[in-house]
Motif scaffolding. Structure first.
Motif, PDB file in Angstrom:
ATOM      1  N   ALA A  80       0.555  -1.582  -0.459  1.00 20.61           N
ATOM      2  CA  ALA A  80      -0.405  -0.056  -0.041  1.00 20.61           C
ATOM      3  C   ALA A  80       0.683   0.923   0.109  1.00 20.61           C
ATOM      4  O   ALA A  80       2.448   1.505   0.146  1.00 20.61           O
ATOM      5  CB  ALA A  80      -0.819  -0.203   1.045  1.00 20.61           C
ATOM      6  N   TYR A  81       0.345   1.896  -0.532  1.00 20.16           N
ATOM      7  CA  TYR A  81       0.947   3.703  -0.692  1.00 20.16           C
ATOM      8  C   TYR A  81      -0.017   4.371   0.802  1.00 20.16           C
ATOM      9  O   TYR A  81      -0.887   4.638   0.505  1.00 20.16           O
ATOM     10  CB  TYR A  81       1.163   4.030  -1.500  1.00 20.16           C
TER      11      TYR A  81
ATOM     12  N   GLY B 286      -5.791  -4.428  -6.481  1.00 20.73           N
ATOM     13  CA  GLY B 286      -7.429  -5.046  -5.642  1.00 20.73           C
ATOM     14  C   GLY B 286      -7.340  -5.883  -4.566  1.00 20.73           C
ATOM     15  O   GLY B 286      -6.710  -6.683  -4.867  1.00 20.73           O
ATOM     16  N   ALA B 287      -8.483  -5.817  -3.527  1.00 20.62           N
ATOM     17  CA  ALA B 287      -8.348  -6.949  -2.899  1.00 20.62           C
ATOM     18  C   ALA B 287      -9.240  -8.010  -3.803  1.00 20.62           C
ATOM     19  O   ALA B 287      -8.493  -9.060  -3.666  1.00 20.62           O
ATOM     20  CB  ALA B 287      -9.313  -6.258  -1.552  1.00 20.62           C
ATOM     21  N   LYS B 288     -10.019  -7.574  -3.944  1.00 18.90           N
ATOM     22  CA  LYS B 288     -10.629  -9.345  -5.170  1.00 18.90           C
ATOM     23  C   LYS B 288     -10.032  -9.195  -6.565  1.00 18.90           C
ATOM     24  O   LYS B 288     -10.282 -10.689  -7.214  1.00 18.90           O
ATOM     25  CB  LYS B 288     -11.893  -8.944  -5.292  1.00 18.90           C
ATOM     26  N   SER B 289      -9.521  -7.880  -7.063  1.00 21.05           N
ATOM     27  CA  SER B 289      -9.999  -8.457  -8.710  1.00 21.05           C
ATOM     28  C   SER B 289      -7.860  -8.765  -9.080  1.00 21.05           C
ATOM     29  O   SER B 289      -7.153  -9.199  -9.886  1.00 21.05           O
ATOM     30  CB  SER B 289     -10.029  -7.464  -9.212  1.00 21.05           C
TER      31      SER B 289
END
Length: 539
Positions: A213-214, A239-242
């Motif tokens: 993360a940033y 992305g958490a899902k993709s």
């Protein structure tokens, strides 16, 4: 390696002076383990005081980044050489923008060449429509081609930049994709994360050193220099899902473990500043030496009126005070009876240009820009100038490839993903098969044309290379002309058809490479028939 056992002297000293004996033994062991590089010696006069710290990539750079960025930006604003280096690099690497030409692997995708060509033309046209619109910029200020120059300039000055993937709902947008370019200063470590091993100047990493993360500030810290800014947002890298990449961190990684970029001017900041000061001093010396001032010495008080600055009146409040004298071109100054003038002759400036040139050559080496390109000064022979252009072209090509891989290609993939999801493009297997995804994403990026020093010589050389099979016409068109092969060929066919219809050239041209000649007779008669006819005419 087996260490030598303590000698009798070592053991004897250990019984009398243990601390001294320990230091003596450790020194002897260190000498036995020493290598043979003279540059590592500590007993040489030139190297005794040179003991740089062997820190990590982040440890050696992150603490210096604020000063490096601010000084680099100041040089790019005010120093002609720094500004010229950035402008020359951008003009030859980015130019008016790198254009995408779709080049999919139709064999791997199992489609015909004709279908692949049609798909490529449609896709690249759709991408170009998005890239030309300012809707692709979250701030609605620039299109994608102009953003390429912005990203290049920012990385050159600050060392790195960040591009956030945004999906605003905007009418008339081809795809819901907008790019948010974030300057390096806005990515920093929050106060409550200071000292966290896994946060490196705003970049949160995992155990492998990969970004997770940033931490991005909502405002630039320069907007509120007197206040503490705490409004950070943690933006995930993926992305958490993709699993799609959400942030592009664009910088050149010089060492393993480096998580922030270094400004391009970092190695020559001090050199540029000192040269800037030297140039200013030489310029001022030349200006003062050019002044012609006459001093009038009188026996009484009948001299001229005191010197007055241009635009001033003797009665004005900012008139020169007592004992204050100004020099200037054609100025006449009155001095007192017992006063005299002593002048200091400025030093000769004849050595300024050789010294300046020598320093600029060093700067060019550090920036990988030949002196001729850096100063736009081509006075050497044709061979020397061409060699400089070839070296510069090699550097520019490498930097263009770096920009494509780190910015253009990922943005193209974002566009393709959104266009396929929106139903604008059909690409079977794009989301299911990573191999097919890579095949659909194949693209060629066309940059600005190379500089041609002698067009006649270089185009003849390219013609010979094509005729020998060492080069393709497509490669020559892209590199020398900065154009697309398909578009150029289609335009040439259109022009030929129009000129042939107007009887300006024959309808059929002889296919003999780039140097094709017009074939005047295309009948089915044997090649030796015209020769026989000419012989008959002579008889």
């Amino acid at each position: 390696m087996k260490l030598a056992a303590p000698s009798f002297t070592d053991r004897l000293l250990a019984s009398v002076a243990p601390a001294y004996a320990t230091r003596r033994y450790q020194t002897r062991i260190a000498l036995n383990l020493a290598g043979q590089y003279a540059g590592a010696r500590g007993n040489r006069a030139a190297l005794k005081a040179w003991r740089p710290h062997a820190g990590s990539a982040d440890g050696d750079s992150i603490g210096d980044l604020p000063a490096l960025r601010s000084r680099s930006r100041d040089l790019n604003r005010n120093n002609p050489i720094a500004t010229g280096a950035r402008s020359t690099s951008r003009a030859n690497i980015v130019g008016s923008g790198l254009r995408a030409r779709s080049k999919i692997n139709h064999d791997l995708l199992g489609i015909s060449p004709e279908a692949a060509d049609k798909w490529e033309r449609y896709t690249e046209t759709l991408f170009d429509l998005w890239a030309q619109s300012k809707l692709c910029d979250i701030s609605l200020a620039q299109n994608f081609y102009e953003l390429q120059a912005l990203v290049f300039n920012t990385v050159f000055e600050s060392g790195d930049t960040f591009v956030l993937r945004r999906t605003p709902k905007r009418p008339n947008a081809i795809v819901p994709l907008a790019l948010n370019v974030v300057e390096a200063d806005r990515v920093a470590t929050p106060t409550d994360k200071q000292g966290d091993y896994y946060v490196r100047d705003g970049v949160k990493i995992d155990d492998d050193g990969a970004p997770v993360a940033y931490y991005v500030l909502d405002d630039h810290p320069g907007d509120n220099p007197n206040f503490t800014i705490t409004n950070y947002r943690e933006i995930p890298a993926f992305g958490a899902k993709s699993g799609e990449q959400m942030v592009l961190h664009i910088f050149e990684r010089l060492r393993p473990g480096l998580h922030r970029g270094i400004p391009q001017l970092a190695p020559v900041i001090e050199l540029l500043k000192q040269l800037d000061r030297f140039t200013d001093a030489e310029l001022m010396k030349a200006v003062v030496s050019s002044f012609f001032t006459v001093f009038l010495k009188t026996d009484g008080d009948d001299g001229l009126a005191p010197a007055v600055a241009p635009g001033q009146h003797p009665t004005s409040a900012d008139f020169f005070g007592p004992g204050e004298v100004t020099m200037g071109p054609g100025t006449v100054v009155d001095i007192g009876t017992n006063e005299s003038i002593e002048t200091a002759q400025p030093a000769n400036t004849a050595n300024f240009d050789p010294f300046f040139t020598s320093v600029v050559r060093q700067i060019g080496v550090a920036l990988s820009i030949p002196f001729e390109m850096l100063m736009l000064h081509f006075t050497a022979s044709y061979s020397a100038s061409r060699a400089a252009l070839e070296m510069a072209a090699m550097f520019f090509r490498d930097r263009r490839t770096w920009l494509v891989r780190n910015f253009c290609a990922p943005v193209y993939e974002w566009f393709m993903t959104d266009a396929i999801n929106a139903g604008l493009i059909t690409a079977p297997g794009f989301f299911e098969d990573p191999v097919k995804r890579a095949a659909w994403l194949g693209a060629q990026w066309i940059g600005p044309a190379r500089i041609i020093l002698d067009p006649l010589k270089e185009w003849k050389a390219e013609t010979e290379a094509v005729n020998l099979g060492a080069r393709t016409i497509e490669a020559v068109i892209i590199e020398r002309g900065g154009d697309d092969f398909e578009q150029t060929t289609a335009q040439r066919a259109k022009e030929h058809k129009a000129r042939a219809a107007a009887k300006l050239e024959p309808e059929i041209l002889a296919p003999s490479g780039m140097g094709s000649q017009v074939k005047e007779d295309v009948s089915d008669q044997p090649a030796d028939e015209p020769k026989k006819a000419k012989k008959a005419e002579k008889k």
